[in-house]
Design a protein around this motif. Structure first.
Motif, PDB file in Angstrom:
ATOM      1  N   MET A   1       0.838  -0.709  -0.055  1.00 58.14           N
ATOM      2  CA  MET A   1      -0.602   0.106  -0.173  1.00 58.14           C
ATOM      3  C   MET A   1       0.943   1.384  -0.165  1.00 58.14           C
ATOM      4  SD  MET A   1      -3.235  -0.844  -0.467  1.00 58.14           S
ATOM      5  CE  MET A   1      -4.200   0.613   0.210  1.00 58.14           C
ATOM      6  N   ARG A   2       1.617   1.268   0.841  1.00 55.78           N
ATOM      7  CA  ARG A   2       2.655   2.119   0.543  1.00 55.78           C
ATOM      8  C   ARG A   2       3.315   2.907  -0.715  1.00 55.78           C
ATOM      9  NH1 ARG A   2       2.441   6.638   4.175  1.00 55.78           N
ATOM     10  NH2 ARG A   2       4.542   7.189   4.815  1.00 55.78           N
ATOM     11  N   GLU A   3       3.837   1.483  -1.633  1.00 58.55           N
ATOM     12  CA  GLU A   3       3.914   2.368  -2.609  1.00 58.55           C
ATOM     13  C   GLU A   3       3.146   3.134  -3.879  1.00 58.55           C
ATOM     14  OE1 GLU A   3       4.290  -0.915  -1.863  1.00 58.55           O
ATOM     15  OE2 GLU A   3       6.939  -0.754  -0.784  1.00 58.55           O
ATOM     16  N   LEU A   4       1.501   2.609  -3.622  1.00 63.44           N
ATOM     17  CA  LEU A   4       0.686   3.030  -4.448  1.00 63.44           C
ATOM     18  C   LEU A   4       0.150   4.644  -3.699  1.00 63.44           C
ATOM     19  CD1 LEU A   4      -1.948   0.582  -3.955  1.00 63.44           C
ATOM     20  CD2 LEU A   4      -1.243   1.485  -6.191  1.00 63.44           C
ATOM     21  N   TYR A   5       0.237   4.727  -2.355  1.00 58.58           N
ATOM     22  CA  TYR A   5       0.667   6.437  -1.625  1.00 58.58           C
ATOM     23  C   TYR A   5       1.424   6.803  -2.389  1.00 58.58           C
ATOM     24  CZ  TYR A   5       0.721   9.861   1.569  1.00 58.58           C
ATOM     25  OH  TYR A   5       1.224  11.358   2.252  1.00 58.58           O
ATOM     26  N   LYS A   6       2.818   6.634  -3.206  1.00 60.25           N
ATOM     27  CA  LYS A   6       3.795   7.412  -3.062  1.00 60.25           C
ATOM     28  C   LYS A   6       3.275   8.218  -4.564  1.00 60.25           C
ATOM     29  CE  LYS A   6       7.740   5.515  -0.526  1.00 60.25           C
ATOM     30  NZ  LYS A   6       8.592   5.134  -0.447  1.00 60.25           N
ATOM     31  N   ILE A   7       2.671   6.768  -5.714  1.00 53.55           N
ATOM     32  CA  ILE A   7       2.101   6.871  -6.972  1.00 53.55           C
ATOM     33  C   ILE A   7       0.927   8.316  -6.996  1.00 53.55           C
ATOM     34  CG2 ILE A   7       1.099   6.411  -8.427  1.00 53.55           C
ATOM     35  CD1 ILE A   7       2.738   3.454  -8.075  1.00 53.55           C
TER      36      ILE A   7
ATOM     37  N   LEU B   1      -7.583   9.568  -3.438  1.00 53.97           N
ATOM     38  CA  LEU B   1      -7.150   7.637  -3.399  1.00 53.97           C
ATOM     39  C   LEU B   1      -5.833   7.885  -2.758  1.00 53.97           C
ATOM     40  CD1 LEU B   1      -7.505   6.882  -6.901  1.00 53.97           C
ATOM     41  CD2 LEU B   1      -8.235   6.117  -5.369  1.00 53.97           C
ATOM     42  N   ALA B   2      -4.814   8.800  -2.516  1.00 57.43           N
ATOM     43  CA  ALA B   2      -3.626   9.119  -2.068  1.00 57.43           C
ATOM     44  C   ALA B   2      -4.089   8.977  -0.141  1.00 57.43           C
ATOM     45  CB  ALA B   2      -3.252  10.400  -2.240  1.00 57.43           C
ATOM     46  N   TYR B   3      -5.235  10.275  -0.135  1.00 59.42           N
ATOM     47  CA  TYR B   3      -6.052   9.415   1.555  1.00 59.42           C
ATOM     48  C   TYR B   3      -5.693   8.306   1.801  1.00 59.42           C
ATOM     49  CZ  TYR B   3      -8.492  11.033   5.273  1.00 59.42           C
ATOM     50  OH  TYR B   3      -9.386  11.423   5.897  1.00 59.42           O
ATOM     51  N   ALA B   4      -6.593   7.575   1.091  1.00 61.46           N
ATOM     52  CA  ALA B   4      -7.467   6.685   1.274  1.00 61.46           C
ATOM     53  C   ALA B   4      -5.933   5.380   1.776  1.00 61.46           C
ATOM     54  CB  ALA B   4      -8.746   5.899   0.415  1.00 61.46           C
ATOM     55  N   THR B   5      -5.276   5.566   0.988  1.00 61.92           N
ATOM     56  CA  THR B   5      -4.260   4.660   1.295  1.00 61.92           C
ATOM     57  C   THR B   5      -3.127   4.784   1.801  1.00 61.92           C
ATOM     58  OG1 THR B   5      -3.009   5.058  -0.907  1.00 61.92           O
ATOM     59  CG2 THR B   5      -4.797   3.291  -1.442  1.00 61.92           C
ATOM     60  N   TYR B   6      -3.369   6.083   2.450  1.00 65.23           N
ATOM     61  CA  TYR B   6      -2.236   6.239   3.689  1.00 65.23           C
ATOM     62  C   TYR B   6      -2.474   5.506   4.852  1.00 65.23           C
ATOM     63  CZ  TYR B   6      -0.098   9.159   7.136  1.00 65.23           C
ATOM     64  OH  TYR B   6       0.785   9.626   8.339  1.00 65.23           O
ATOM     65  N   GLU B   7      -1.419   4.936   5.264  1.00 65.39           N
ATOM     66  CA  GLU B   7      -1.151   4.288   6.653  1.00 65.39           C
ATOM     67  C   GLU B   7      -0.591   4.469   7.317  1.00 65.39           C
ATOM     68  OE1 GLU B   7      -0.002   0.504   5.222  1.00 65.39           O
ATOM     69  OE2 GLU B   7      -2.168  -0.191   4.111  1.00 65.39           O
TER      70      GLU B   7
END
Length: 66
Positions: free
Chosen positions: A1-7, A49-55
């Motif tokens: 999930m961290r990679e998706l957040y960065k993208i 989407l970045a907000y949703a994937t932030y952990e």
């Protein structure tokens, strides 16, 4: 999930400056539509989407009074 957040953060940053990029890059001018509307929609979509994937790191030390 961290990679998706960065993208998604990178894509959000690109769409924040989309009107500037649209005006200066010849290939982007071939994309039909209003660049301002594209910038707003891209920023909203990829920002959400970045907000949703932030952990957030949930492993924190417990603070106790001794």
């Amino acid at each position: 999930m961290r990679e998706l957040y960065k993208i998604f953060v990178i894509l959000t940053a690109i769409f924040i400056f989309w009107p500037v990029l649209y005006g200066s890059v010849e290939a982007l001018r071939r994309i039909p539509g209003d660049p301002t509307l594209q910038a707003v929609m891209g920023t909203l979509i990829f920002g959400l989407l970045a907000y949703a994937t932030y952990e957030e790191d949930t492993e924190k030390e417990e603070l106790t009074a001794s």
